[in-house]
Every structure is written in C-alpha cells, then in structure tokens.
Enzyme design. Structure first.
Site, mmCIF file in Angstrom:
data_model
loop_
_atom_site.group_PDB
_atom_site.id
_atom_site.type_symbol
_atom_site.label_atom_id
_atom_site.label_comp_id
_atom_site.label_asym_id
_atom_site.label_seq_id
_atom_site.Cartn_x
_atom_site.Cartn_y
_atom_site.Cartn_z
ATOM 1 N N LYS A 105 0.833 -1.239 0.000
ATOM 2 C CA LYS A 105 0.000 0.000 0.000
ATOM 3 C C LYS A 105 0.843 1.256 0.000
ATOM 4 O O LYS A 105 0.414 2.287 -0.516
ATOM 5 C CB LYS A 105 -0.955 -0.002 1.181
ATOM 6 C CG LYS A 105 -0.287 0.113 2.518
ATOM 7 C CD LYS A 105 -0.783 -0.944 3.438
ATOM 8 C CE LYS A 105 0.283 -1.419 4.367
ATOM 9 N NZ LYS A 105 0.388 -2.827 4.507
ATOM 10 N N LYS A 205 -4.009 2.984 3.113
ATOM 11 C CA LYS A 205 -5.078 2.072 2.690
ATOM 12 C C LYS A 205 -6.305 2.875 2.260
ATOM 13 O O LYS A 205 -6.959 2.556 1.258
ATOM 14 C CB LYS A 205 -5.442 1.114 3.828
ATOM 15 C CG LYS A 205 -4.329 0.118 4.130
ATOM 16 C CD LYS A 205 -4.572 -0.613 5.430
ATOM 17 C CE LYS A 205 -3.442 -1.587 5.735
ATOM 18 N NZ LYS A 205 -3.420 -2.049 7.127
ATOM 19 N N GLY A 319 -1.727 -10.463 9.161
ATOM 20 C CA GLY A 319 -1.321 -11.815 9.559
ATOM 21 C C GLY A 319 -1.025 -12.671 8.355
ATOM 22 O O GLY A 319 -1.424 -12.376 7.226
#
Ligand code: HSE
Length: 455
Positions: A105, A205, A319
C-alpha cells in the site's frame, strides 16, 4: 475444462510469502479442482538467501532481475514492501508485460497512478487485494459487487495494530504504553510501531480504497491524519460513560456543499460543489454501531452505497494466512483473466480518473468530544460555553465528576454538529483562558446509524 500451469516468481519470502507458499503447495489440488489452474513457484527472491529456513519448493535466489525476466515467470508477486526496491522490480515486470500481484500500500498510495499507467501501456495489470484489509475482499467488492452503487461513504477500521491497542485499553483499562507493549509481545505491533500508530498505514489504505470507491485519484497527502498515541485511558472511560467506544477510523465521505454554506469567519473559503472528505483519526463510535464491536486485530469496512445501503466487510486485516489468502485470490484472478479484464475495462483506477476535490479539513462538519482540565471555580463553564457559542457551536452534553482535588477537574463536553475551523479557533481561545490547563482534548464523534444508514 482445460488445465494450465502458471509460473510464479515471489519477490520476498517473509511471513506473508511463507503463507503464499503454504497455500499454493498445500491447497494445490483444491485450486486445480476449482479452477483448472496449478501454480508453479519458479523463483523465490530474497535479499539474504542464508537467512531463510523452512520447507520451500525451490532454492532461494537473490537475483530478482533474472527471476522476473525468466520466460517461465508469468506472474510476479511482490511482497518486499517499501517504495524503492519493490518499485524497481514492479516496473521491470510491468515493462515485460507481466502482471504483478502486490500487498504494497505504501508504494501504490504514493505511485499507484504512474504504475497503473505503466501496466496499461504494456497491456498488463496490477492486482492489490492484499494491500487493504488483509484477507477481507474489499478491493474485489469495490471493483465488482458494489459497482452499481454510487458510494456515499466508506468508514473503516483498517489498521489491526491500532485496533489491538485500543481494544486492550478499552477492555482492560490499560494505558497506551501498556497496550502497545502487550501488542508488541504478541507480535501484533512492530518494534517501531510508528507507521501504524501514527495513522499513516490506515491513510495509505484509505487512499487506495477511496480511489476505487469514488473513482478519483487520492494521495496519502490528501488525508488528514491523527494517530492513537496520545489517547488516554480517561478519555476511553468518559467515552464509555457517554455510550461510545474510541476507534481509529479511516473515513471517506461524499460532501455536497451548497452555495450558502460559507464559514462566516473565512468568507469565500468554503466553495460550493461536491468534495471528498478524507480523514484518519481516533473517533468516538456509538456502542450500537457495528464498528464498535470490532475487536483486536480484526478489520471492518462499512460501505454505504446509494442502492445497497450499508454493507460491512469484516475479517482478519493482517497476519500470515489472511494476507496470503488475498494474494492467492489475486493470483487466481490474474490467471483466470478476470482481473486483467476488469483492469482494462473499468475506469476506476487512479490513472484513468480525475484527481479528487478534497474538502479542506477546516470545512469538515462533525460532532465533537472535548475534555477540558479546568480550575474548579465559579464561572469557568460560563466562559467556555460563551466561547463555543460565539463560534456557533452548540453543546449536546456536559459531564463533570465530583473530585476532592478541587484544583484541576476534567469537564467533558459533546457538541452538536459543528465545523472544524470555528472549533479550532474556539479551542485556541479556550486554551488561553487562565482557568484552563491546556491542551484540551478534542476528538470527533461519528454517529453512523443516524448519519448514513437512513433507517
Ligand atoms: N500493520 C498493518 C496493521 C498490517 O496493523 O493492520 C499490514 O497493513
């Protein structure tokens, strides 16, 4: 149905790269049954081949150029991060007409328009589902499922680290430092957490998501950003007493400003027209709002479409395996041809859309939470409410607890909808009062069900 094998080069093999290898190898049969595709990892490029361990399908290499140039590499997956090396490798792949899948990003929010244009020039595409919301398929939804809607607002919890910290502070009554240490211990926060806790990761984002949702070019610098590192437990408690939870929200809203909506203190500044209001900051969210329930490392993005109304995209925002899930879904989309087709046909990417008309932050309209530290003596509240009133700001609630200190007591005020510019000027005057110990805490309140959902 035909079966095909696709050659893939992985640039970077850290946590997420390991997850991608895991899915491509462990779920090989499932992916082939579903799509007729198998993915052959041709090269895994790392900076230091001696550092990596684990069960990998090919020997590691440090020669990115050779791996990208290999005619057997059909798709390049960039998981290096950062804007320099990653940018160079992505350009190389695109110039060869090879599609790129990336989670980057930082790079896309800084140079997305340029890189998308480069991809288009070479008749290829960039897929970036993993760059926003981890495993949550929000990019795909904005590119497909939500296309029939004019998007009125997008409000998200898009940084898992901040959400872990704020959740611990809220549920355990911890200080910011205590919650940060625990998040670091559990692997949710980096040793240097600045990018996350400053709100910048969320802003990057938001720049990508708002570009797709509103079909305008948005840069990180268009977004007003405040982080969570100054949030105090006392504000979390006061917010709770008032029925709110504090969350770091990334907000993009359509704002239609009428001709008569000028700020009386800055005549001529508030222009009429349609603007995008873009901001990332700690926000008081009503406890009945679904976002208030989003805890820990989960992400959630509320999207308000004119036809659909409210939709919530919820899931693991970071994650290994959640992010790998997004990367592999992009690999499938690219290999199946759906992503290249969408990239070619849709005019929603920042290289094909105009720059956003961004609402100046001083024109933002919001409800506010203020916490003042005041000398407990007669007339103080009168002075404060007079200043707020002089700036056209109307109070909605006032909260003061009895204390035996008698010196400095917290007073919490919530306001009706007010404008940021007058609020800032009022706060300057309030902070200058001899009866006030600055700085006064000023947070924004969002009442989503009332403001957007429309019943
Ligand atoms: N550091 C990010 C987060 C994940 O905490 O949400 C990667 O964008």
């Amino acid at each position: 149905m035909s079966e095909r094998s696709i050659g893939v080069t992985l640039l970077g093999c850290g946590v997420v790269g390991g997850g991608v290898v895991n899915i491509l190898t462990q779920q090989r049969d499932l992916l082939r049954q579903r799509t007729g595709l198998t993915f052959d990892i041709r090269h895994i490029v790392v900076r230091d081949a001696g550092k990596h361990r684990g069960d990998l399908p090919v020997p590691l290499t440090t020669d990115a150029a050779a791996a990208i140039d290999d005619p057997g590499t059909q798709i390049v997956v960039e998981l290096i991060g950062g804007t320099t090396t990653a940018g160079t490798h992505i350009e190389r792949a695109l110039k060869l007409g090879k599609p790129v899948v990336t989670a980057n990003k930082s790079l896309l929010s800084a140079r997305g328009g340029e890189l998308f244009a480069l991809a288009r020039k070479h008749d290829t595409c960039i897929a970036f589902e993993a760059s926003c919301g981890g495993g949550v398929p929000i990019v795909e939804s904005l590119m497909k499922g939500l296309l029939a809607n004019r998007i009125d607002a997008l409000v998200g919890i898009v940084n898992g680290t901040c959400n872990v910290i704020l959740t611990r502070m809220t549920r355990n009554g911890w200080t910011y430092d205590e919650a940060l240490k625990e998040a670091q211990r559990l692997g949710f926060a980096e040793a240097d957490p600045t990018l996350d806790v400053s709100g910048r990761d969320a802003a990057q984002k938001l720049a990508l998501l708002a570009s797709l949702a509103f079909n305008v070019g948005v840069a990180e610098s268009d977004i007003h950003v405040e982080g969570i590192d100054t949030i105090q437990p006392t504000d979390i408690q006061f917010a709770r007493d008032l029925g709110y939870v504090i969350k770091l929200l990334a907000i993009a809203e359509r704002h239609v400003q009428g001709v008569g909506s000028k700020d009386p203190h800055h005549p001529g500044q508030a222009k009429p027209g349609e603007f995008l209001n873009l901001r990332v900051h700690p926000t008081l969210v009503h406890k009945d709002d679904v976002l208030a329930e989003v805890g820990g490392s989960f992400n959630a993005i509320s999207v308000y479409g004119h036809a659909l109304g409210h939709a919530l995209f919820y899931g693991r925002g970071a994650g290994q395996m959640p992010t790998a899930s997004a990367v592999v879904s992009d690999l499938l989309g690219v290999a199946l041809g759906t992503t290249p087709l969408a990239f070619k046909q849709l005019r929603i990417f920042p290289d094909t859309t105009p720059r956003a008309s961004v609402l100046p932050f001083h024109d933002l309209q919001s409800r506010y939470y203020l916490r003042l530290m005041v000398k407990d003596q007669p007339g103080v509240m009168g002075q404060v409410s007079q200043i707020l009133g002089n700036h056209g700001i109307s109070l909605s609630a006032i909260l003061q607890r009895e204390t035996d200190d008698g010196q400095n007591v917290p007073i919490v005020i919530t306001t009706h909808r007010a404008t940021e510019g007058p609020m800032r000027r009022a706060l300057d005057q309030i902070n200058a009062l001899p009866t006030i110990t600055p700085p006064t805490v000023c947070l924004r309140i969002i009442d989503q069900p009332k403001e957007f959902a429309g019943g």
